[in-house]
Design a protein around this motif. Sequence first.
Motif, PDB file in Angstrom:
ATOM      1  N   THR A  84      10.122 -82.566 -29.774  1.00 20.15           N
ATOM      2  CA  THR A  84      11.193 -82.073 -29.039  1.00 20.15           C
ATOM      3  C   THR A  84      11.939 -82.329 -28.339  1.00 20.15           C
ATOM      4  O   THR A  84      12.749 -82.620 -27.820  1.00 20.15           O
ATOM      5  CB  THR A  84      10.698 -80.899 -28.168  1.00 20.15           C
ATOM      6  N   ALA A  85      11.594 -84.158 -28.010  1.00 19.50           N
ATOM      7  CA  ALA A  85      12.418 -84.745 -27.427  1.00 19.50           C
ATOM      8  C   ALA A  85      13.589 -85.279 -27.864  1.00 19.50           C
ATOM      9  O   ALA A  85      13.968 -85.156 -29.033  1.00 19.50           O
ATOM     10  CB  ALA A  85      12.153 -86.479 -27.348  1.00 19.50           C
ATOM     11  N   HIS A  86      14.972 -85.118 -27.453  1.00 18.57           N
ATOM     12  CA  HIS A  86      16.054 -85.283 -28.066  1.00 18.57           C
ATOM     13  C   HIS A  86      16.827 -85.979 -26.889  1.00 18.57           C
ATOM     14  O   HIS A  86      16.843 -85.922 -25.608  1.00 18.57           O
ATOM     15  CB  HIS A  86      16.598 -84.182 -27.832  1.00 18.57           C
ATOM     16  N   PRO A  87      17.599 -86.864 -27.059  1.00 20.08           N
ATOM     17  CA  PRO A  87      17.346 -87.994 -28.234  1.00 20.08           C
ATOM     18  C   PRO A  87      16.182 -88.368 -29.138  1.00 20.08           C
ATOM     19  O   PRO A  87      15.176 -88.403 -28.349  1.00 20.08           O
ATOM     20  CB  PRO A  87      18.331 -88.558 -28.899  1.00 20.08           C
ATOM     21  N   MET A  88      16.457 -87.961 -30.669  1.00 19.24           N
ATOM     22  CA  MET A  88      15.125 -88.112 -31.280  1.00 19.24           C
ATOM     23  C   MET A  88      13.826 -89.299 -31.152  1.00 19.24           C
ATOM     24  O   MET A  88      14.797 -90.158 -31.063  1.00 19.24           O
ATOM     25  CB  MET A  88      15.658 -87.555 -32.877  1.00 19.24           C
ATOM     26  N   LYS A  89      12.808 -89.598 -30.976  1.00 21.14           N
ATOM     27  CA  LYS A  89      12.221 -90.896 -31.290  1.00 21.14           C
ATOM     28  C   LYS A  89      11.522 -90.963 -31.926  1.00 21.14           C
ATOM     29  O   LYS A  89      11.123 -90.629 -33.031  1.00 21.14           O
ATOM     30  CB  LYS A  89      11.506 -90.446 -29.371  1.00 21.14           C
ATOM     31  N   PHE A  90      11.075 -92.263 -32.166  1.00 21.89           N
ATOM     32  CA  PHE A  90      10.186 -93.130 -33.245  1.00 21.89           C
ATOM     33  C   PHE A  90       9.644 -91.342 -33.362  1.00 21.89           C
ATOM     34  O   PHE A  90       9.388 -91.191 -34.725  1.00 21.89           O
ATOM     35  CB  PHE A  90       9.952 -94.270 -33.122  1.00 21.89           C
ATOM     36  N   LEU A  91       8.081 -91.399 -32.682  1.00 23.89           N
ATOM     37  CA  LEU A  91       7.192 -90.439 -32.927  1.00 23.89           C
ATOM     38  C   LEU A  91       7.329 -89.236 -33.555  1.00 23.89           C
ATOM     39  O   LEU A  91       6.939 -88.590 -34.030  1.00 23.89           O
ATOM     40  CB  LEU A  91       6.753 -90.792 -31.774  1.00 23.89           C
TER      41      LEU A  91
END
Length: 566
Positions: free
Chosen positions: A371-378
């Motif tokens: 759900t992290a934003h901005p998007m993470k590699f994972l």
Amino acid sequence: GDVVGAKKLTDGIHLVVDALKLNEVDAIYGVVGIPITDLARLAQASGIRFIGFRHESAAGHAAAAAGFLTKKPGICLTVSAPGFLNGLVALANATVNCFPMVQISGSSERHLVDLQRGDYEEMDQLAAARQFAKAAYRVHRAEDIGRGVARAIRTAVSGRPGGVYLDIPAAVLGEVIDADLGAASLWRVVDPAPRQVPEPAALDRAIELLASAQRPLVVLGKGAAYAQADDQIRQFVELTGVPYLPMSMAKGLLPDDHAQSVASARSLALRRADVVMLVGARLNWLLGHGDAPQWNSDAKFIQVDIASTELDSNQPIAAPLVGDVGSVMQALIERTGPGQIAVPAQWRDELSARSAENVGKMARRLKAAETAHPMKFLGGLQAIRDVLRENPQAYVVNEGANALDLARNTIGMQVPRHRLDSGTWGVMGIGMGYAIAAAVETGEPVVAIEGDSAFGFSGMEIETICRYNLPVVTVVLNNSGVYRGDAVSTSGDPAPTALRARHDLMIAAFGGRGYRATTPVEVAAALREALTLRQPALIDCVIDPADGTESGNIAHLNPKGITVQR
Ligand code: ADP
């Protein structure tokens, strides 16, 4: 050939094509120009698939990947001097990776080159190639073309596979000879990579060592994948119950969720194993040279390898098994007594406890990335992982720094030889070439997972992908920089590591489908759609510029010295 009077004639160009066809070459990867354009035309007209690239390195990487996937040398065709040199990068990389390929290059006139009179694209290509390839040959007479092709193929695939350079000057391509003499000068290579089995005593030495182990470990490398000995490898691993660790391109040789895989307890397995059996894997930098403290300093090694000179290159090899993986594993299966090799439960428990711990840690990171934003590699990668699970036949190509490290660990492989990556040099630039070859050679869809920096080295080849309408989906993990995208510049120019691109707009110019994804849900939707359509596509994934570590897992390889401002 042409008929002049009663005599049928042929020429160097026809003889090259005939020699390749006789040896069952069905694809050539190259870039046309003087003096090989007609050779490409004739090859195509004769039923060989010619895949025309935008840069010779990519064409060469494609030939190398074709060699890895098929166990037959991939063929790359280049023009003189600069084209040749571009291709040479791939030839060297293929040689380092033990992939069979042949780079055939046109070259300028010997009588001008050798006196350095300044010919068009003048260069002593044979001398240049020799030091970067397994072997380099030049043909001086049309009647030797068949010999040259046979010798190149034999050298590329027999023993330790590698890259072979075959130099054919323009004059030889244009040389006209009698067609019957020409036909008689060609031959087909018989049993190009003969089986090779070690003697019984060597096999028993290895079996006894493995049987004596308290903490045995098998390491499978890309030589094992190359060998196409999937059944024998699986049988031996399962028969003995020994835990195994797949190197990145050996992933899928046994499915990554196999109970004996210790990929998720890698560092413990290396540090604690007392007997290690290397199967088509070198103790090079990727395995810390077998040195303590990464490895147990008392570990004893068994090594299965086709190249005898590989043994003892880094550590003493207690039980050498020189031969091809298929034959050696078959012989080991036959000679191992029932129950002779048993793995102590304590070792299995130690490894599975560590696996569970590491999987738990990773699950928490993956959850946070969802759900992290901005998007993470994972975040992007687990979306890709989920879609690939539905498409186990898709080939995965992978290069980058963080994009490589994280994708390798996140994305499991279910089938052998479906993962192609940066390999032994840890090189950038293989992406589109490998992807094109995987699509051309297998007809299966390909997902190329690329760091934004890595993609740039071969990015123009998405035009090639579109032109040939190949089912390649390129996923760019775009954090706007080499390693990271948040570096602060110390001048008016962008930071040395900075990048900025909308790669999705780029593919649109060539008629492919571009997607821009800012969340894992969008990544999954785009990838699913692209794989269903089986058409060229590119998904630009907008990744947090602050996500990513300098040099990924191998930051320790950067020289230290006095502090550089970051
Ligand atoms: P990885 O990087 O996956 O550890 P490497 O490329 O370092 O793998 O090692 C591959 C090894 O496999 C090389 O030493 C090569 O000589 C060996 N090899 C290649 N083909 C065969 C084969 N058919 N049988 C046995 N060994 C092979």
